[in-house]
Motif scaffolding. Structure first.
Motif, mmCIF file in Angstrom:
data_model
loop_
_atom_site.group_PDB
_atom_site.id
_atom_site.type_symbol
_atom_site.label_atom_id
_atom_site.label_comp_id
_atom_site.label_asym_id
_atom_site.label_seq_id
_atom_site.Cartn_x
_atom_site.Cartn_y
_atom_site.Cartn_z
ATOM 1 N N PHE A 106 3.226 44.794 -40.702
ATOM 2 C CA PHE A 106 1.972 44.566 -39.981
ATOM 3 C C PHE A 106 1.208 45.864 -39.793
ATOM 4 C CE2 PHE A 106 -0.642 43.683 -36.190
ATOM 5 C CZ PHE A 106 -1.280 42.550 -36.634
ATOM 6 N N ASP A 107 -0.088 45.813 -40.067
ATOM 7 C CA ASP A 107 -0.976 46.952 -39.868
ATOM 8 C C ASP A 107 -1.913 46.594 -38.718
ATOM 9 O OD1 ASP A 107 -2.428 49.248 -40.065
ATOM 10 O OD2 ASP A 107 -3.338 48.771 -41.993
ATOM 11 N N PRO A 108 -1.735 47.206 -37.532
ATOM 12 C CA PRO A 108 -2.526 46.805 -36.368
ATOM 13 C C PRO A 108 -3.995 47.234 -36.403
ATOM 14 C CG PRO A 108 -1.146 48.659 -35.815
ATOM 15 C CD PRO A 108 -0.779 48.240 -37.217
ATOM 16 N N LYS A 109 -4.399 47.930 -37.440
ATOM 17 C CA LYS A 109 -5.796 48.345 -37.542
ATOM 18 C C LYS A 109 -6.679 47.143 -37.846
ATOM 19 C CE LYS A 109 -4.442 52.764 -39.438
ATOM 20 N NZ LYS A 109 -4.358 53.527 -40.675
ATOM 21 N N ALA A 110 -7.931 47.277 -37.511
ATOM 22 C CA ALA A 110 -8.902 46.235 -37.828
ATOM 23 C C ALA A 110 -9.050 46.144 -39.349
ATOM 24 C CB ALA A 110 -10.242 46.558 -37.184
ATOM 25 N N PRO A 111 -9.435 44.976 -39.869
ATOM 26 C CA PRO A 111 -9.548 44.811 -41.331
ATOM 27 C C PRO A 111 -10.480 45.802 -41.994
ATOM 28 C CG PRO A 111 -9.715 42.694 -40.235
ATOM 29 C CD PRO A 111 -9.698 43.745 -39.167
ATOM 30 N N HIS A 153 9.148 39.692 -40.670
ATOM 31 C CA HIS A 153 8.866 40.805 -41.577
ATOM 32 C C HIS A 153 7.376 41.147 -41.576
ATOM 33 C CE1 HIS A 153 7.739 42.538 -45.486
ATOM 34 N NE2 HIS A 153 8.826 43.261 -45.290
ATOM 35 N N GLN A 154 6.532 40.129 -41.703
ATOM 36 C CA GLN A 154 5.090 40.371 -41.764
ATOM 37 C C GLN A 154 4.536 40.894 -40.440
ATOM 38 O OE1 GLN A 154 2.821 40.077 -44.454
ATOM 39 N NE2 GLN A 154 4.801 40.185 -45.457
ATOM 40 N N ARG A 184 2.654 37.400 -31.809
ATOM 41 C CA ARG A 184 3.567 37.627 -32.926
ATOM 42 C C ARG A 184 5.006 37.337 -32.534
ATOM 43 N NH1 ARG A 184 2.693 43.403 -34.449
ATOM 44 N NH2 ARG A 184 1.614 43.636 -32.483
ATOM 45 N N VAL A 185 5.388 37.751 -31.328
ATOM 46 C CA VAL A 185 6.744 37.475 -30.835
ATOM 47 C C VAL A 185 6.942 35.978 -30.648
ATOM 48 C CG1 VAL A 185 8.303 37.789 -28.878
ATOM 49 C CG2 VAL A 185 7.042 39.741 -29.773
ATOM 50 N N ALA A 186 5.961 35.298 -30.060
ATOM 51 C CA ALA A 186 6.080 33.864 -29.796
ATOM 52 C C ALA A 186 6.220 33.056 -31.087
ATOM 53 C CB ALA A 186 4.869 33.382 -28.999
ATOM 54 N N PHE A 205 -0.561 32.293 -46.988
ATOM 55 C CA PHE A 205 -0.157 32.595 -45.614
ATOM 56 C C PHE A 205 -0.487 34.050 -45.335
ATOM 57 C CE2 PHE A 205 2.871 29.228 -46.831
ATOM 58 C CZ PHE A 205 2.491 28.287 -45.902
ATOM 59 N N ASP A 206 -1.692 34.318 -44.893
ATOM 60 C CA ASP A 206 -2.120 35.686 -44.607
ATOM 61 C C ASP A 206 -1.835 35.995 -43.147
ATOM 62 O OD1 ASP A 206 -3.162 38.186 -44.687
ATOM 63 O OD2 ASP A 206 -5.253 37.554 -44.836
ATOM 64 N N LEU A 207 -0.709 36.638 -42.893
ATOM 65 C CA LEU A 207 -0.315 36.961 -41.526
ATOM 66 C C LEU A 207 -0.809 38.332 -41.100
ATOM 67 C CD1 LEU A 207 3.312 35.527 -41.493
ATOM 68 C CD2 LEU A 207 1.194 34.438 -40.787
ATOM 69 N N GLN A 208 -1.718 38.911 -41.839
ATOM 70 C CA GLN A 208 -2.292 40.207 -41.499
ATOM 71 C C GLN A 208 -3.695 40.070 -40.917
ATOM 72 O OE1 GLN A 208 -0.573 43.117 -41.830
ATOM 73 N NE2 GLN A 208 1.183 41.927 -42.503
ATOM 74 N N GLN A 209 -4.044 38.902 -40.439
ATOM 75 C CA GLN A 209 -5.378 38.675 -39.908
ATOM 76 C C GLN A 209 -5.519 39.224 -38.496
ATOM 77 O OE1 GLN A 209 -6.284 34.542 -40.190
ATOM 78 N NE2 GLN A 209 -6.197 34.520 -42.410
ATOM 79 N N GLU A 210 -6.749 39.349 -38.061
ATOM 80 C CA GLU A 210 -7.087 39.894 -36.745
ATOM 81 C C GLU A 210 -6.519 39.043 -35.601
ATOM 82 O OE1 GLU A 210 -9.050 42.653 -34.248
ATOM 83 O OE2 GLU A 210 -8.868 42.689 -36.407
ATOM 84 N N VAL A 211 -6.386 37.750 -35.804
ATOM 85 C CA VAL A 211 -5.929 36.850 -34.752
ATOM 86 C C VAL A 211 -4.485 37.155 -34.332
ATOM 87 C CG1 VAL A 211 -5.114 35.007 -36.257
ATOM 88 C CG2 VAL A 211 -5.978 34.442 -34.001
#
Length: 70
Positions: A58-63, A52-53, A17-19, A4-10
């Motif tokens: 969460f890191d809002p920077k691009a990968p 939490h993620q 994220r809130v939804a 479960f990679d929740l750090q993706q660009e999408v």
């Protein structure tokens, strides 16, 4: 690669994220109200993990910016 990679660009938009977090926690409340504590705990845990993620880790920077590449 994480399962479960929740750090993706999408997941960059805040509304998404809130939804996702609210939907998981809301469904946990529905499950608790209907008398299904197993599913309530399961969805509450998913919502807590997503929260939490998405909001703490969460890191809002691009990968490519996260990896130090240009």
């Amino acid at each position: 690669m994480k399962l479960f990679d929740l750090q993706q660009e999408v997941y960059r938009p805040l509304w998404l994220r809130v939804a996702i977090t609210v939907a998981c926690l809301g469904w946990a409340a529905v499950e608790f109200a209907s008398g299904a504590p197993f599913w309530g705990v399961l969805f509450a845990a998913i919502g807590a993990y997503a929260g939490h993620q998405f909001f703490i880790a969460f890191d809002p920077k691009a990968p490519d910016e996260r990896d130090g590449k240009e």
